[in-house]
Scaffold this active site. Structure first.
Site, PDB file in Angstrom:
ATOM      1  N   HIS A 163       0.829  -1.215   0.000  1.00 26.45           N
ATOM      2  CA  HIS A 163       0.000   0.000   0.000  1.00 26.45           C
ATOM      3  C   HIS A 163       0.859   1.260   0.000  1.00 26.45           C
ATOM      4  O   HIS A 163       1.904   1.322   0.648  1.00 26.45           O
ATOM      5  CB  HIS A 163      -1.032  -0.021   1.123  1.00 26.45           C
ATOM      6  CG  HIS A 163      -0.522   0.085   2.541  1.00 26.45           C
ATOM      7  ND1 HIS A 163      -0.357   1.300   3.172  1.00 26.45           N
ATOM      8  CD2 HIS A 163      -0.193  -0.855   3.453  1.00 26.45           C
ATOM      9  CE1 HIS A 163       0.048   1.088   4.422  1.00 26.45           C
ATOM     10  NE2 HIS A 163       0.170  -0.213   4.624  1.00 26.45           N
TER      11      HIS A 163
ATOM     12  N   ASP B 130       5.778   2.315   6.951  1.00 27.34           N
ATOM     13  CA  ASP B 130       4.511   1.604   6.731  1.00 27.34           C
ATOM     14  C   ASP B 130       3.738   2.413   5.704  1.00 27.34           C
ATOM     15  O   ASP B 130       3.126   3.413   6.052  1.00 27.34           O
ATOM     16  CB  ASP B 130       3.743   1.503   8.058  1.00 27.34           C
ATOM     17  CG  ASP B 130       2.353   0.915   7.898  1.00 27.34           C
ATOM     18  OD1 ASP B 130       2.037   0.404   6.813  1.00 27.34           O
ATOM     19  OD2 ASP B 130       1.563   0.989   8.868  1.00 27.34           O
TER      20      ASP B 130
ATOM     21  N   GLU C  99      -5.218   1.489   2.317  1.00 24.47           N
ATOM     22  CA  GLU C  99      -5.065   0.310   3.185  1.00 24.47           C
ATOM     23  C   GLU C  99      -5.343   0.679   4.626  1.00 24.47           C
ATOM     24  O   GLU C  99      -5.920  -0.100   5.379  1.00 24.47           O
ATOM     25  CB  GLU C  99      -3.650  -0.275   3.057  1.00 24.47           C
ATOM     26  CG  GLU C  99      -3.457  -1.626   3.781  1.00 24.47           C
ATOM     27  CD  GLU C  99      -3.111  -1.522   5.264  1.00 24.47           C
ATOM     28  OE1 GLU C  99      -3.180  -2.557   5.962  1.00 24.47           O
ATOM     29  OE2 GLU C  99      -2.777  -0.425   5.744  1.00 24.47           O
ATOM     30  N   GLU C 100      -4.883   1.868   5.018  1.00 23.16           N
ATOM     31  CA  GLU C 100      -5.008   2.265   6.431  1.00 23.16           C
ATOM     32  C   GLU C 100      -6.462   2.536   6.829  1.00 23.16           C
ATOM     33  O   GLU C 100      -6.763   2.722   7.997  1.00 23.16           O
ATOM     34  CB  GLU C 100      -4.136   3.501   6.720  1.00 23.16           C
ATOM     35  CG  GLU C 100      -2.631   3.273   6.513  1.00 23.16           C
ATOM     36  CD  GLU C 100      -1.991   2.344   7.540  1.00 23.16           C
ATOM     37  OE1 GLU C 100      -2.689   1.861   8.450  1.00 23.16           O
ATOM     38  OE2 GLU C 100      -0.777   2.087   7.416  1.00 23.16           O
TER      39      GLU C 100
ATOM     40  N   ASP D 287       3.855  -5.861   3.680  1.00 27.68           N
ATOM     41  CA  ASP D 287       3.570  -4.798   4.643  1.00 27.68           C
ATOM     42  C   ASP D 287       4.595  -4.863   5.762  1.00 27.68           C
ATOM     43  O   ASP D 287       5.448  -5.754   5.775  1.00 27.68           O
ATOM     44  CB  ASP D 287       2.141  -4.947   5.201  1.00 27.68           C
ATOM     45  CG  ASP D 287       1.505  -3.607   5.534  1.00 27.68           C
ATOM     46  OD1 ASP D 287       2.222  -2.683   5.976  1.00 27.68           O
ATOM     47  OD2 ASP D 287       0.275  -3.480   5.378  1.00 27.68           O
TER      48      ASP D 287
ATOM     49  N   HIS E  10       3.431   3.207  13.075  1.00 30.32           N
ATOM     50  CA  HIS E  10       2.461   4.305  13.168  1.00 30.32           C
ATOM     51  C   HIS E  10       2.955   5.467  14.035  1.00 30.32           C
ATOM     52  O   HIS E  10       2.163   6.318  14.435  1.00 30.32           O
ATOM     53  CB  HIS E  10       1.068   3.838  13.617  1.00 30.32           C
ATOM     54  CG  HIS E  10       0.314   3.131  12.521  1.00 30.32           C
ATOM     55  ND1 HIS E  10      -1.057   3.035  12.480  1.00 30.32           N
ATOM     56  CD2 HIS E  10       0.748   2.489  11.403  1.00 30.32           C
ATOM     57  CE1 HIS E  10      -1.423   2.363  11.390  1.00 30.32           C
ATOM     58  NE2 HIS E  10      -0.339   2.018  10.731  1.00 30.32           N
TER      59      HIS E  10
HETATM   60 CO    CO Z   1      -0.277   0.805   8.900  1.00 29.11          CO
HETATM   61 ZN    ZN Z   2       0.782  -1.033   6.460  1.00 27.24          ZN
END
Ligand code: CO
Ligand code: ZN
Length: 331
Positions: free
Chosen positions: A63, A164, A194-195, A217, A302
């Site tokens: 992603h 990420d 994706e998030e 990922d 994150h």
């Molecule tokens: Co993420």
């Molecule tokens: Zn991710």
């Protein structure tokens, strides 16, 4: 690879606003295929090769969106209240900086806490963009932004926001350059949103109708906290066995493990108890398909300063390259 990672991670492109990162990736891969398209949800889909008798149609997804903030309210004082795009963890907020897509920068802090030692929710935080009133505020309701944090080298490791999942985008780009005589038709998807529940991978898988799907990922590496999950930074790519959203097809896990062993590529097995990947939606697209995921170990997922180990990144390229250049045996 570090140069590419720096470029990709320093680009601001949160979920639903992937145009900038997509254009950057497109420029990187434009010579690798003449079948490149952007679908209605903004996924960048690059097809390489035709499948022969021993081949499958394989979808690989990484992603390109990142977590972000969205303005929900501007106060009379000029302070900006915000909501989240994807999972924002409040412990990383105070002191963080954000950059909005219109170029406005700001700093995040929190309302006067009742207890200094307690983490308070995102709703108790604001963004200070330097405005002294709502009228003079350079952002308005609905404007989106991301963490503002530059790429940094840390020995064999690197730190940035949005590793990420831009690290997987970089892995996918490097792998695409190494595809040679593959028996497969390969659909590389730089997916959107994706998030916010893998919206992009959902529609891309529906359109592509693969025989097999792999998501790339990051996965949290808790080796410094020493708890629960055994994925070490520097221990090699993690072959997903399960996460909160899915069980990998055991045949896919075996195929990946056998391939890693045969080629002397370090790997680990992943059982994740928080979060999931695009593989969740690909697995159950249409009539369903064998699916799995390869995760790059990542610390502080994150946060504005995520960390990955370059040896893991390189080993992920190596593993994915042999997986895709050879016939697949699922048993
Ligand atoms: Co993420
Ligand atoms: Zn991710």
């Amino acid at each position: 690879m570090k140069t590419l990672l720096k470029k990709l991670t320093e680009t601001a492109s949160p979920s639903g606003y992937e145009t900038v990162i997509r254009e950057m990736i497109k420029a990187e891969i434009s010579t690798l295929s003449n079948e490149i398209k952007v679908d209605p949800l903004g996924n960048l889909i690059v097809t390489m090769g035709k499948k022969n008798a021993k081949g499958l149609r394989i979808m690989v997804a990484a992603h390109m969106d990142e977590i972000g903030v969205i303005v929900s309210h501007v106060e009379k004082t000029g302070l900006v209240r915000f909501s989240n795009l994807g999972t924002i963890l409040p412990q990383y907020l105070p002191g963080s900086r954000v950059v909005f897509l219109n170029g406005t920068r700001g700093v995040i802090n929190q309302d006067k806490p009742d207890d200094l030692h307690k983490i308070v929710g995102q709703d108790k935080h604001f963004i200070d963009v330097g405005a002294t009133s709502d009228k003079g505020c350079p952002v308005k309701v609905g404007d989106v932004g991301v963490f503002d944090r530059g790429f940094m080298e840390l020995g064999k490791r690197v730190s940035a926001k949005a590793l990420d999942d831009r690290v997987s985008c970089a892995v996918m780009i490097e792998t695409m350059k190494k595809i040679k005589n593959s028996p497969h038709e390969l659909a590389f998807v730089f997916s959107t949103q994706e998030e916010v529940q893998s919206k992009g991978a959902t529609t891309a898988a529906y359109e592509i109708e693969p025989d097999l799907a792999i998501a790339l990922d990051v996965t949290p590496s808790l080796d410094i906290l020493g708890i629960k999950m055994q994925v070490d930074l520097g221990g090699g790519p993690a072959i997903k066995v399960r996460d909160v959203g899915m069980l990998s097809d055991p045949r896919v896990v075996r195929w990946m493990e056998d391939t890693a062993k045969k080629n002397k590529i370090p790997y680990q097995l992943e059982v994740l108890e928080v979060g999931t990947t695009d593989a969740r939606v690909m697995q159950i697209s249409k009539a369903g398909m064998p699916a799995g995921a390869i995760s790059i170990p990542c610390r502080y997922v994150h946060s504005p300063s995520e960390v990955v180990d370059m040896n893991d990144v390189q080993a992920t390229v190596d593993l994915l390259t042999v997986l895709l250049n050879n016939p697949v045996s699922l048993q």
